[in-house]
Design a protein around this motif. Structure first.
Motif, mmCIF file in Angstrom:
data_model
loop_
_atom_site.group_PDB
_atom_site.id
_atom_site.type_symbol
_atom_site.label_atom_id
_atom_site.label_comp_id
_atom_site.label_asym_id
_atom_site.label_seq_id
_atom_site.Cartn_x
_atom_site.Cartn_y
_atom_site.Cartn_z
ATOM 1 N N ALA A 162 25.070 22.900 -32.034
ATOM 2 C CA ALA A 162 24.913 22.717 -30.587
ATOM 3 C C ALA A 162 23.459 22.516 -30.185
ATOM 4 N N GLY A 163 22.523 23.005 -30.979
ATOM 5 C CA GLY A 163 21.106 22.821 -30.674
ATOM 6 C C GLY A 163 20.649 21.380 -30.750
ATOM 7 N N LEU A 164 21.403 20.535 -31.448
ATOM 8 C CA LEU A 164 21.049 19.116 -31.555
ATOM 9 C C LEU A 164 21.453 18.316 -30.327
ATOM 10 N N VAL A 165 22.386 18.824 -29.575
ATOM 11 C CA VAL A 165 22.903 18.090 -28.415
ATOM 12 C C VAL A 165 21.821 17.958 -27.356
ATOM 13 N N GLY A 166 21.645 16.736 -26.855
ATOM 14 C CA GLY A 166 20.661 16.479 -25.816
ATOM 15 C C GLY A 166 19.983 15.139 -26.032
ATOM 16 N N VAL A 167 18.903 14.934 -25.299
ATOM 17 C CA VAL A 167 18.140 13.691 -25.395
ATOM 18 C C VAL A 167 16.815 14.008 -26.079
ATOM 19 N N TRP A 168 16.452 13.152 -27.031
ATOM 20 C CA TRP A 168 15.267 13.359 -27.851
ATOM 21 C C TRP A 168 14.390 12.112 -27.807
ATOM 22 N N GLN A 169 13.103 12.303 -27.598
ATOM 23 C CA GLN A 169 12.120 11.212 -27.578
ATOM 24 C C GLN A 169 11.243 11.332 -28.817
ATOM 25 N N MET A 170 11.022 10.207 -29.505
ATOM 26 C CA MET A 170 10.188 10.242 -30.694
ATOM 27 C C MET A 170 8.781 10.694 -30.320
ATOM 28 N N ALA A 171 8.276 11.669 -31.026
ATOM 29 C CA ALA A 171 6.931 12.182 -30.796
ATOM 30 C C ALA A 171 5.973 11.694 -31.878
ATOM 31 N N ARG A 172 6.508 11.518 -33.082
ATOM 32 C CA ARG A 172 5.684 11.082 -34.208
ATOM 33 C C ARG A 172 6.597 10.575 -35.309
ATOM 34 N N LYS A 173 6.096 9.627 -36.089
ATOM 35 C CA LYS A 173 6.869 9.138 -37.231
ATOM 36 C C LYS A 173 5.925 8.769 -38.355
ATOM 37 N N ALA A 219 15.298 19.803 -39.335
ATOM 38 C CA ALA A 219 14.819 21.127 -38.954
ATOM 39 C C ALA A 219 14.687 21.124 -37.443
ATOM 40 N N LEU A 220 15.236 22.134 -36.824
ATOM 41 C CA LEU A 220 15.221 22.260 -35.368
ATOM 42 C C LEU A 220 14.433 23.518 -35.032
ATOM 43 N N ASP A 221 13.362 23.336 -34.257
ATOM 44 C CA ASP A 221 12.516 24.457 -33.860
ATOM 45 C C ASP A 221 12.290 24.347 -32.353
ATOM 46 N N GLY A 222 13.146 25.010 -31.569
ATOM 47 C CA GLY A 222 13.033 24.928 -30.112
ATOM 48 C C GLY A 222 13.258 23.507 -29.634
ATOM 49 N N ASP A 223 12.232 22.920 -29.032
ATOM 50 C CA ASP A 223 12.330 21.560 -28.500
ATOM 51 C C ASP A 223 11.822 20.508 -29.475
ATOM 52 N N ASN A 224 11.644 20.863 -30.723
ATOM 53 C CA ASN A 224 11.191 19.920 -31.745
ATOM 54 C C ASN A 224 12.265 19.743 -32.805
ATOM 55 N N LEU A 225 12.504 18.490 -33.167
ATOM 56 C CA LEU A 225 13.492 18.132 -34.168
ATOM 57 C C LEU A 225 12.806 17.224 -35.183
ATOM 58 N N VAL A 226 12.844 17.601 -36.444
ATOM 59 C CA VAL A 226 12.299 16.774 -37.518
ATOM 60 C C VAL A 226 13.464 16.319 -38.383
ATOM 61 N N ILE A 227 13.601 15.001 -38.530
ATOM 62 C CA ILE A 227 14.638 14.417 -39.375
ATOM 63 C C ILE A 227 13.939 13.790 -40.577
ATOM 64 N N THR A 228 14.432 14.106 -41.770
ATOM 65 C CA THR A 228 13.799 13.652 -43.007
ATOM 66 C C THR A 228 14.827 12.938 -43.865
ATOM 67 N N ASP A 229 14.470 11.720 -44.336
ATOM 68 C CA ASP A 229 15.411 11.000 -45.194
ATOM 69 C C ASP A 229 15.215 11.429 -46.648
ATOM 70 N N ALA A 230 16.011 10.860 -47.532
ATOM 71 C CA ALA A 230 16.010 11.258 -48.945
ATOM 72 C C ALA A 230 14.677 10.986 -49.632
ATOM 73 N N SER A 231 13.902 10.028 -49.109
ATOM 74 C CA SER A 231 12.610 9.711 -49.722
ATOM 75 C C SER A 231 11.482 10.590 -49.187
ATOM 76 N N GLY A 232 11.801 11.453 -48.201
ATOM 77 C CA GLY A 232 10.784 12.328 -47.618
ATOM 78 C C GLY A 232 10.138 11.780 -46.365
ATOM 79 N N CYS A 233 10.623 10.660 -45.863
ATOM 80 C CA CYS A 233 10.112 10.046 -44.638
ATOM 81 C C CYS A 233 10.539 10.891 -43.429
#
Length: 124
Positions: free
Chosen positions: A31-42, A102-116
């Protein structure tokens, strides 16, 4: 007599089936993933990832590219959490890809299999 011997087995089967069903339901969403997310860094490797994600509680997500109309792998589709820290997204070619997250409050980090990594910040 025979039904008396089957009753404990049927109860055990029903209990196992219920536990499997509950586990599958729990694996569907965080449920913590539900919402709108704006890219902050990539990372540079994440050039074709959505600039904005809208993750809905019904298992669907919608991605927006920047600039509008540009290609993004995360254009929209289904999402689920098959296990803690793993996010399965259906992507532009309809494949379902497993990512770490990884979800930490209002920050979401998504990592692919290559570590991106792609870092998102929740939009209020």
């Amino acid at each position: 007599m025979r039904s008396e011997r089957l009753a404990p087995r049927l109860r055990a089967f029903a209990l196992v089936a219920a536990l499997i069903f509950m586990g599958a339901a729990m694996a569907t969403a965080d449920a913590g993933l539900v919402g709108v997310w704006q890219m902050a860094r990539k990372d540079d490797c994440a050039v074709h990832h959505a600039a904005r994600l809208r993750i809905e509680p019904n298992g669907l997500y919608f991605g927006e590219a920047e600039p509008p109309g540009a290609f993004t792998w995360w254009d929209g589709g289904t999402w689920r959490v098959p296990s803690p820290g793993h996010l399965a997204l259906s992507i532009a070619n309809d494949a379902v890809v497993d990512y770490g997250y990884a979800l930490d409050g209002d920050n979401l980090v998504i990592t692919d299999a290559s570590g991106c990594n792609v870092v998102y910040r929740r939009v209020p």
